[in-house]
Structure formats: structure tokens, C-alpha cells
Design an enzyme around this catalytic site. Structure first.
Site, PDB file in Angstrom:
ATOM      1  N   GLN A 182       0.800  -1.161  -0.091  1.00 18.52           N
ATOM      2  CA  GLN A 182      -0.010   0.071  -0.096  1.00 18.52           C
ATOM      3  C   GLN A 182       1.124   1.481  -0.004  1.00 18.52           C
ATOM      4  O   GLN A 182       2.187   1.375   0.331  1.00 18.52           O
ATOM      5  CB  GLN A 182      -0.777  -0.022   1.100  1.00 18.52           C
ATOM      6  CG  GLN A 182      -2.303   0.856   1.077  1.00 18.52           C
ATOM      7  CD  GLN A 182      -1.829   2.108   2.071  1.00 18.52           C
ATOM      8  OE1 GLN A 182      -0.652   2.194   2.797  1.00 18.52           O
ATOM      9  NE2 GLN A 182      -2.486   3.095   1.685  1.00 18.52           N
ATOM     10  N   ASN A 184       1.623   3.678   1.605  1.00 22.05           N
ATOM     11  CA  ASN A 184       2.644   4.306   2.896  1.00 22.05           C
ATOM     12  C   ASN A 184       3.766   3.115   3.135  1.00 22.05           C
ATOM     13  O   ASN A 184       4.402   3.565   4.237  1.00 22.05           O
ATOM     14  CB  ASN A 184       1.919   4.850   4.087  1.00 22.05           C
ATOM     15  CG  ASN A 184       1.008   3.589   4.901  1.00 22.05           C
ATOM     16  OD1 ASN A 184       1.231   2.519   4.565  1.00 22.05           O
ATOM     17  ND2 ASN A 184       0.612   3.989   5.955  1.00 22.05           N
ATOM     18  N   LYS A 185       3.750   2.086   2.655  1.00 21.50           N
ATOM     19  CA  LYS A 185       4.806   0.965   3.110  1.00 21.50           C
ATOM     20  C   LYS A 185       5.968   1.341   2.563  1.00 21.50           C
ATOM     21  O   LYS A 185       6.335   2.187   1.645  1.00 21.50           O
ATOM     22  CB  LYS A 185       4.214  -0.429   2.478  1.00 21.50           C
ATOM     23  CG  LYS A 185       2.954  -0.798   2.954  1.00 21.50           C
ATOM     24  CD  LYS A 185       2.908  -0.875   4.423  1.00 21.50           C
ATOM     25  CE  LYS A 185       1.727  -1.454   4.987  1.00 21.50           C
ATOM     26  NZ  LYS A 185       0.517  -0.548   4.937  1.00 21.50           N
ATOM     27  N   ASN A 186       7.195   0.456   2.789  1.00 20.04           N
ATOM     28  CA  ASN A 186       8.445   0.853   2.624  1.00 20.04           C
ATOM     29  C   ASN A 186       8.699   0.669   1.196  1.00 20.04           C
ATOM     30  O   ASN A 186       9.462   1.368   0.715  1.00 20.04           O
ATOM     31  CB  ASN A 186       9.457  -0.234   3.281  1.00 20.04           C
ATOM     32  CG  ASN A 186       9.341   0.165   4.809  1.00 20.04           C
ATOM     33  OD1 ASN A 186       8.588   0.829   5.309  1.00 20.04           O
ATOM     34  ND2 ASN A 186      10.651  -0.284   5.687  1.00 20.04           N
ATOM     35  N   ILE A 187       8.043  -0.237   0.601  1.00 20.05           N
ATOM     36  CA  ILE A 187       7.924  -0.369  -0.918  1.00 20.05           C
ATOM     37  C   ILE A 187       6.491  -0.234  -1.239  1.00 20.05           C
ATOM     38  O   ILE A 187       5.570  -0.905  -0.423  1.00 20.05           O
ATOM     39  CB  ILE A 187       8.887  -1.159  -1.682  1.00 20.05           C
ATOM     40  CG1 ILE A 187       8.119  -2.735  -1.638  1.00 20.05           C
ATOM     41  CG2 ILE A 187      10.319  -1.365  -1.131  1.00 20.05           C
ATOM     42  CD1 ILE A 187       8.497  -3.787  -2.639  1.00 20.05           C
TER      43      ILE A 187
END
Length: 381
Positions: A182, A184-187
Site C-alpha cells: 500500500q 505508505n509502506k516501505n515499498i
């Protein structure tokens, strides 16, 4: 202090090469699931030591499908934490099972495994642990517990891509492991997720579940023997994911350095001086998806978190709220949950905040964030 630019809580960073690659996909005429999805799955599988990986349009359906593959449904119980995004518990209800919450550890804010064992009944069929902010549980203890009681584990590793346990990547071992891509995740893949499975038989069943239960054969053969849904990832999303995933090691290293600098700027006396609880200073296992504080209780009757968030915004710094306790949401109150059942989770859910943490952040951004935190909290003693 007023800053000319607002510092957001999170901000995805898509490089020009990835934007160009998306354009190529759009021009190719193949924009739904196709070669880019297959390539993304292959790279993820390699990253997880060769385990089968299938991609989906969210990191929510991945958990639901894992439960379905495990045969969990009506009459079964699944134990999980109250401190997570509500999807973690919703998928249990979605398959017809009963969510059973236990309280969290006051230091890690992850599910308390001692309380998990105490909550196991003959109806318990699975555990869904959550790695809040990317910090894993004691994985040895988790899987020893699961083996002892013959339970399936669906790891909600939505925030934990790049995290590890004793030098081994989360996802490279264990049972089902679910990740989110999603925004806002790290990737990110804009939206999406993947499920790491145990064998090709489970992988084939996951494929059925993600696309209407369909099995194709030959030129025109089609059968449906599973009630599936519509959960496939597009080649557009996979292309974004591929562009991001190429930098996973650098991203994880950078976020760990940002976290270290947060601790340095906050200072060794921060907790004593400001009354807020810091996260666990783990720079080996956690991928530092978020940097979270648990605020002090307020004595003046004002809502501590809302006031804090408003005043941080006035200082030009965005704040996240991850997460209110699931069991106190209306859907779960209607199922009999109420205040006082999980006191640690309720305190954390009432007071936890997420400071800015994203891939493009600089050390100056960390300094800005910490300056604002100290100005808003002010010394308590």
C-alpha cells in the site's frame, strides 16, 4: 518555529525510471495481470529463498486467502492482537471464524505470546501475529507455540518487508506470510500485496482464490471448483512494485539510519523528561516502517493525542495514528468486546502516534520532527 514546507507523516517516492516503465506498460496493450506480475512474483520468491509467492491487489485479501487455504471457517477461532489496522481482524470474520483478541506486550506493542497460549481453546485453529512498525515477534517462540498446539500461523507482515529474525528475512521461513505494498509502506505498488506460501499446491489454490476460482486448460478449457474472488494485481501495479523493490536493501538501511538519528535527537533522557514511551531500539531486525511514540496521559481532561496531533501540524509536521484498539470499534463492541478487557492495548491505542518516516526523509527532517515533538510535549518534570 514556522517552516515554509510541511513535513508529511509519509510520502511515497516513485523514481523517473519507474514512471517511464509504467508508461511502457500502458503503451504495451497489456495492463492487467501479465508478464510484469510474473516477474515481480519471481523476484519476490528469490528474495524469500525460493518460497512460492503470489501477488494480489491488497495486503488484506492475502490474509483472507491464507485462512481459506488453511480450511479455517465457521466454528473456528483465530487469535490476534487488538493493535493493528482493522483488516487483521476483519478477515477472520470474513471467513466465518471468530476473532479472539489478547493483550499486547507493553514494550514491543506486539501481541503477548504468553497470553496467546492462555487463550487457546479446542476451537483455536490459527494465530495472526502483527509486526507493528516492522518489529518482529520472538519468531522461535511463536512457531514453537504453533507447533505445540497444532496451529496455523498467518503472519500479518504488512509492515515488515525487509525485517528479519536472527539474520533470516521475515517471509523466508514460517507458514503463511502476508505483505502489503500500500502507498505508505516501505515499498509500494500503489496498492497491492503478496502472500508467501509453503508449497506449489497452496500457490495453485491461491491463484484460484484470486481470480474467481478459475482453472484453465488448453485453448478453451475452463473450470471452477473453488469460490474465488477478484483479487489479481495489475501489470501497472507490478511495474511500480518492481521499480521500488529494486531498492529494498538501500531503503531498509536508510530507514534504520533515520531511526538511529531519531533516538540521537530525542536524547537518552527523553522518556524521563517528556513522559512519552519510545519504541524498541532494534536496528538489526526491524525495517523501521514507522517510528512511534506512546504519549503520556493528560491530567487536564483534554484528548492527549488529538491535541498533540493538532499542535504538531501547527509546527508544520504531520503525524499518523496507528492504531486505535480494534476491539473498541463499533463492529467489535457489537460482538461483546468492551473497555477494560485489554488494558495495555487500550492505553497504546489511545495514545500511540507515528512520527514522520519515509524513504526520502533527510536528517534535517528528523531534526524538524524532534524539535516539534519537544516543543509540543514540553518537559513534564
Amino acid at each position: 518555529m514556522n517552516y515554509p514546507d510541511f513535513l508529511p507523516f509519509t510520502k511515497p517516492a516513485i523514481d523517473e525510471a519507474t514512471i517511464a516503465a509504467v508508461g511502457d506498460v500502458l503503451r504495451s496493450g497489456w495492463i492487467t495481470s501479465g508478464p510484469k506480475v510474473q516477474l515481480f512474483e519471481a523476484q519476490l520468491s528469490d528474495y524469500f529463498g525460493g518460497r512460492p509467492v503470489r501477488t494480489f491487489n491488497s495486503g488484506t485479501c492475502t490474509m483472507e486467502i491464507a485462512l481459506r487455504i488453511a480450511g479455517i471457517g465457521a466454528g473456528d477461532e483465530v487469535i490476534t492482537t487488538p493493535i493493528s489496522w482493522v483488516a487483521t481482524a476483519n478477515v477472520i470474520i470474513e471467513v466465518g471464524a471468530t476473532p479472539v483478541f489478547v493483550d499486547v506486550d507493553p514494550v514491543t506493542r506486539n501481541i503477548d505470546l504468553a497470553q496467546v497460549e492462555a487463550a487457546i481453546t479446542p476451537r483455536t485453529k490459527a494465530i495472526i501475529p502483527v509486526y507493528l512498525s516492522g518489529l518482529p515477534l520472538d519468531m522461535d517462540r511463536l512457531y514453537a507455540l504453533a507447533k505445540k498446539h497444532n496451529l496455523r500461523v498467518v503472519e500479518d507482515a504488512a509492515q515488515a518487508l525487509g525485517s528479519s529474525w536472527k539474520g533470516e528475512r521475515i517471509g523466508a521461513f514460517g507458514d503463511f506470510v502476508s505483505f502489503s505494498f500500500q502507498a505508505n509502506k516501505n515499498i509500494t505498488s500503489s496498492e497491492g500485496g503478496c502472500l508467501v506460501l509453503n508449497n506449489l499446491e497452496e500457490a495453485r489454490l491461491a491463484e484460484k482464490h484470486r481470480l474467481q476460482g478459475v482453472t484453465r486448460s488448453g485453448f478453451d478449457g475452463l473450470d471452477v471448483d473453488v469460490l474465488g474472488g477478484k483479487y489479481n494485481m495489475t501489470d501497472i501495479a507490478a511495474t511500480i512494485g518492481l521499480g521500488q523493490f529494486a531498492h529494498i536493501e538501500a531503503i531498509t538501511a536508510h530507514r534504520r539510519e533515520l531511526a538511529k538519528y531519531y533516538f540521537e535527537c530525542l536524547g537518552s533522557d527523553f522518556e524521563a523528561k517528556y513522559g512519552a514511551q519510545l519504541p524498541v531500539a532494534d536496528f538489526d531486525n526491524s525495517n523501521w516502517h514507522m517510528f512511534q511514540l506512546v504519549l503520556p496521559e493528560r491530567q487536564d481532561g483534554k484528548p492527549a493525542r488529538a491535541t498533540f496531533m493538532e499542535q504538531m501540524q501547527e509546527h508544520g509536521v504531520g503525524i499518523g495514528c496507528h492504531y486505535p484498539s480494534i476491539h473498541l470499534l463499533s463492529l467489535y463492541r457489537a460482538r461483546g468486546f468492551k473497555e477494560g478487557m485489554f488494558p495495555i492495548a487500550e492505553r497504546v491505542g489511545r495514545l500511540i502516534v507515528s512520527l514522520p518516516m519515509f524513504n526520502a526523509m533527510t536528517t534535517r527532517d528528523v531534526e524538524r520532527s524532534v524539535e516539534a515533538v519537544k516543543a509540543v510535549l514540553q518537559p513534564c518534570c
